[in-house]
Design an enzyme around this catalytic site. Structure first.
Site, PDB file in Angstrom:
ATOM      1  N   GLY A  20       0.842  -1.193   0.000  1.00 44.09           N
ATOM      2  CA  GLY A  20       0.000   0.000   0.000  1.00 44.09           C
ATOM      3  C   GLY A  20       0.877   1.243   0.000  1.00 44.09           C
ATOM      4  O   GLY A  20       2.075   1.187  -0.327  1.00 44.09           O
ATOM      5  N   VAL A  21       0.287   2.370   0.417  1.00 46.15           N
ATOM      6  CA  VAL A  21       0.997   3.648   0.325  1.00 46.15           C
ATOM      7  C   VAL A  21       2.282   3.645   1.140  1.00 46.15           C
ATOM      8  O   VAL A  21       3.333   4.119   0.662  1.00 46.15           O
ATOM      9  CB  VAL A  21       0.060   4.818   0.737  1.00 46.15           C
ATOM     10  N   ALA A  22       2.275   3.097   2.351  1.00 48.78           N
ATOM     11  CA  ALA A  22       3.483   3.123   3.183  1.00 48.78           C
ATOM     12  C   ALA A  22       4.537   2.169   2.632  1.00 48.78           C
ATOM     13  O   ALA A  22       5.723   2.521   2.534  1.00 48.78           O
ATOM     14  CB  ALA A  22       3.132   2.751   4.625  1.00 48.78           C
ATOM     15  N   ALA A  53      -9.422   4.115  -0.169  1.00 48.68           N
ATOM     16  CA  ALA A  53      -9.563   5.406   0.518  1.00 48.68           C
ATOM     17  C   ALA A  53     -10.247   6.387  -0.430  1.00 48.68           C
ATOM     18  O   ALA A  53      -9.861   6.497  -1.603  1.00 48.68           O
ATOM     19  CB  ALA A  53      -8.192   5.923   0.925  1.00 48.68           C
ATOM     20  N   GLY A  56      -9.375  11.807   0.736  1.00 47.55           N
ATOM     21  CA  GLY A  56      -8.219  12.523   0.234  1.00 47.55           C
ATOM     22  C   GLY A  56      -7.036  12.420   1.158  1.00 47.55           C
ATOM     23  O   GLY A  56      -6.962  11.533   2.007  1.00 47.55           O
ATOM     24  N   GLU A 122     -13.594  17.067   5.909  1.00 48.35           N
ATOM     25  CA  GLU A 122     -14.201  15.868   6.506  1.00 48.35           C
ATOM     26  C   GLU A 122     -14.338  16.092   8.004  1.00 48.35           C
ATOM     27  O   GLU A 122     -13.902  17.112   8.547  1.00 48.35           O
ATOM     28  CB  GLU A 122     -13.321  14.638   6.227  1.00 48.35           C
ATOM     29  N   HIS A 239     -16.193   3.670  10.590  1.00 52.07           N
ATOM     30  CA  HIS A 239     -16.590   4.770   9.715  1.00 52.07           C
ATOM     31  C   HIS A 239     -18.085   4.972   9.901  1.00 52.07           C
ATOM     32  O   HIS A 239     -18.846   4.001   9.937  1.00 52.07           O
ATOM     33  CB  HIS A 239     -16.274   4.457   8.249  1.00 52.07           C
ATOM     34  N   ARG A 287     -15.132  11.682  13.748  1.00 50.70           N
ATOM     35  CA  ARG A 287     -15.749  10.453  13.277  1.00 50.70           C
ATOM     36  C   ARG A 287     -16.301   9.579  14.412  1.00 50.70           C
ATOM     37  O   ARG A 287     -17.349   8.958  14.287  1.00 50.70           O
ATOM     38  CB  ARG A 287     -14.664   9.708  12.519  1.00 50.70           C
ATOM     39  N   HIS A 346     -13.459   0.278  10.203  1.00 48.11           N
ATOM     40  CA  HIS A 346     -12.798   1.023   9.126  1.00 48.11           C
ATOM     41  C   HIS A 346     -11.292   1.137   9.306  1.00 48.11           C
ATOM     42  O   HIS A 346     -10.542   0.922   8.362  1.00 48.11           O
ATOM     43  CB  HIS A 346     -13.415   2.418   9.068  1.00 48.11           C
ATOM     44  N   ARG A 381      -8.583   8.428  14.906  1.00 45.86           N
ATOM     45  CA  ARG A 381      -7.839   9.069  13.814  1.00 45.86           C
ATOM     46  C   ARG A 381      -8.654  10.199  13.176  1.00 45.86           C
ATOM     47  O   ARG A 381      -9.852  10.045  12.904  1.00 45.86           O
ATOM     48  CB  ARG A 381      -7.527   8.027  12.750  1.00 45.86           C
TER      49      ARG A 381
HETATM   50  C1  SIN Z   1     -13.646   8.938   3.923  1.00 46.48           C
HETATM   51  O1  SIN Z   1     -13.433   9.364   2.806  1.00 46.48           O
HETATM   52  O2  SIN Z   1     -14.641   9.220   4.576  1.00 46.48           O
HETATM   53  C2  SIN Z   1     -12.631   8.046   4.534  1.00 46.48           C
HETATM   54  C3  SIN Z   1     -11.308   8.672   4.524  1.00 46.48           C
HETATM   55  C4  SIN Z   1     -10.512   8.235   5.707  1.00 46.48           C
HETATM   56  O3  SIN Z   1     -10.828   7.215   6.321  1.00 46.48           O
HETATM   57  O4  SIN Z   1      -9.568   8.948   6.063  1.00 46.48           O
END
Ligand code: SIN
Length: 533
Positions: A20-22, A53, A56, A122, A239, A287, A346, A381
């Site tokens: 993945g990204v890391a 994801a 952003g 967000e 989420h 969240r 999530h 997070r």
């Molecule tokens: C979202 O787009 O709601 C999820 C993005 C995230 O988990 O940082």
């Protein structure tokens, strides 16, 4: 890279587990630093969470009036509910602009607006600072660019279809490589003085999750068995909004928080916009607050979901093509219909204890991305800080490995042990028990019942292939999450105890640390890892 034959033995400077990204950021940077690197992944390169994801990358680039890194740091600390490591937060947020520029140089394309980059907002962000790609397909674009770069890098072997069985250690407890098995269960040893875990979290502990099937906590299990510590495992972030189409098992379609960032409102079955009474930021509260409020509202109204009213958003299809496609598949048109949504597992806020350079307590073992607990996230997070963390810590870990391996190196010793039998339970029992008792709203009786249910189907097995490794990891993570959740007798961030509904500052600054006992079972202890300045 082709599949080696049984009993193979290969050498590198660094083995990166996960793509993945890391993982890919670390691997590409390590190759650029002159290291011999191999990437190992049990599935296809893009099978992890990164490509799913949506929202952003949260990053302050100096072009949004009123926003700055101090504000991003403050929002991250507020979301983290008192358990972040303030120094880690500052290091990662401040590393964002350079890491983001590097990603763009690798070909990732982000959305523009007017003369500059587009921004969205967000939950928990007090500014428009989240940079999207493809409307709501940011992870897909990040993964596309990194995979293309990796495939175009001749010096980077990509060993797909291979699962890590155990970290190989010498008599002094130093990393000397990784035991792996291919898709046919044939074992092999990759010898290397450094192993970097970038395997993501453990969303598949729960029946309903935004995570793909590969996300089973493998890296945390590898690290714990190698003698590393994990922390904050009880903080599983749900989420608030996945598309609800009836009871279902497995990955559920995400409805990005950016939809609420652009003005959508949550409503209950009577049409009441209930978030305005819950938090000053209403639908854009952090969240954990939104997910818990939805859960309470569903219980109070006897509903299996709530509804997202996005009918006021202009240009929904162009702005949120991924969400629109998921809704269309379910026969819902968000331009005119309310969208049924519910929370789902999530993100794993905790993980292997690592510093912001990825170093763990085991010499030669590194961790970056969701698998790691750097202290960035605390108890919850902040949205879109995860791609940021993967980019920044992935790059820093590559530098750390290059630094640690610089100079004359002694010959690698042979590993002192081979993989051994570990506790393994049926994953369907694990997922059912965790979903029933360890989601949003936990209590002592439910946690104990889940633990008993899992224990009753647990035996000792030698994991020899992907399914065995995943089942073993899920069993270990379930035991660890249940033990940590039972120990933390308060409600904080995304850990919600119905029998201890309030935050108790006895627990402030105290992360729960997990290690393994001699039988391979998790033991929970207190540890002051965090420290909000
Ligand atoms: C979202 O787009 O709601 C999820 C993005 C995230 O988990 O940082």
């Amino acid at each position: 890279m082709t599949s080696p034959s049984s009993g193979w033995d290969a050498r590198a400077d660094l083995v990166v587990v996960g793509s993945g990204v890391a993982g890919l950021t670390a691997a590409l940077d390590a190759v650029a630093a002159g290291l011999r690197v191999v990437v190992v992944t049990k599935d296809d390169l893009d099978a992890g969470s990164t490509r799913w994801a949506q929202g952003g990358i949260a990053v302050v680039l100096g072009d949004v009036a009123g926003d700055d890194t101090d504000r991003h740091i403050a929002d991250t600390l507020t979301a983290g509910a008192g358990l972040n490591d303030a120094l880690a937060v500052a290091a990662i947020v401040e590393g964002g602009p350079a890491a983001f520029a590097h990603l763009r140089a690798r070909g990732a394309v982000f959305d523009s607006s007017g003369n500059g980059l587009a921004r969205t907002r967000e939950g928990g962000h007090t500014a428009f600072r989240v940079v999207p790609a493809g409307g709501d397909a940011t992870g897909a674009e990040v993964e596309r660019a990194l995979v293309a770069t990796a495939r175009g890098t001749a010096e980077l072997p990509l060993l797909t279809g291979h699962v890590g069985l155990d970290v190989a250690l010498d008599a002094a407890g130093r990393v000397v490589g990784l035991w792996v098995a291919d898709d046919h269960g044939r074992p092999g040893l990759l010898r290397a003085p450094a192993v970097l875990l970038a395997t993501g979290g453990y969303g598949q502990l729960f029946s309903s999750t935004t995570n793909p099937s590969a996300v089973t906590g493998d890296g945390i299990a590898l690290a714990l068995r190698a003698g590393a510590t994990a922390a904050d495992l009880e903080f599983v972030q749900f989420h608030p909004t996945v598309l609800y189409t009836g009871p279902a098992v497995g990955r559920r379609p995400l409805v990005t928080e950016a939809v609420r960032g652009e003005g959508a409102v949550l409503r209950d079955r009577a049409g009441v916009a209930f978030m305005t009474d819950v938090h000053p930021l209403a639908d854009l509260a952090p969240r954990d607050v939104v997910a818990a409020a939805i859960t309470r509202r569903m219980a109070a109204t006897g509903s299996e979901c709530v509804w997202l009213d996005a009918t006021t958003i202009d240009g929904f299809v162009a702005r949120f093509p991924t969400v629109f496609a998921s809704c269309a598949d379910a026969g819902i048109d968000p331009r005119v219909d309310l969208v049924p949504v519910t929370p789902a597992a999530h993100y794993s806020c905790g993980g292997v204890v690592a510093d912001v350079d990825g170093r763990t307590a085991v010499p030669g073992l590194y961790a970056a991305g969701e698998v790691a607990r750097t202290g960035l996230h605390g108890a919850n997070r902040l949205a879109s800080n995860s791609l940021l963390e993967g980019l920044v810590v992935g790059a820093r870990a590559a530098t750390a490995v290059a630094t640690d391996l610089a100079g004359p190196r002694p010959a690698l010793a042979d590993p002192v042990a081979r993989p051994a039998a570990v506790p393994v339970a049926d994953r369907r029992v694990v997922q059912r028990a965790m979903s029933a008792s360890a989601g949003i709203g936990r209590d002592a009786a439910g946690l104990a019942a889940a633990s008993d249910a899992i224990e009753s189907v647990t035996g000792r097995v030698l994991p020899a292939d992907r399914a065995g490794v995943e089942d073993a990891a899920l069993t270990l993570l379930a035991q660890a999450v249940l033990a940590a959740a039972g120990t933390r007798r308060e409600t904080r961030g995304c850990h919600v105890r119905t029998d201890f509904p309030d935050r108790d500052d006895v627990w402030q600054r105290e992360s729960l640390v997990v290690t393994l006992d001699g039988d391979g079972r998790p033991v929970v202890g207190g540890g002051v890892l965090a420290g909000v300045a």
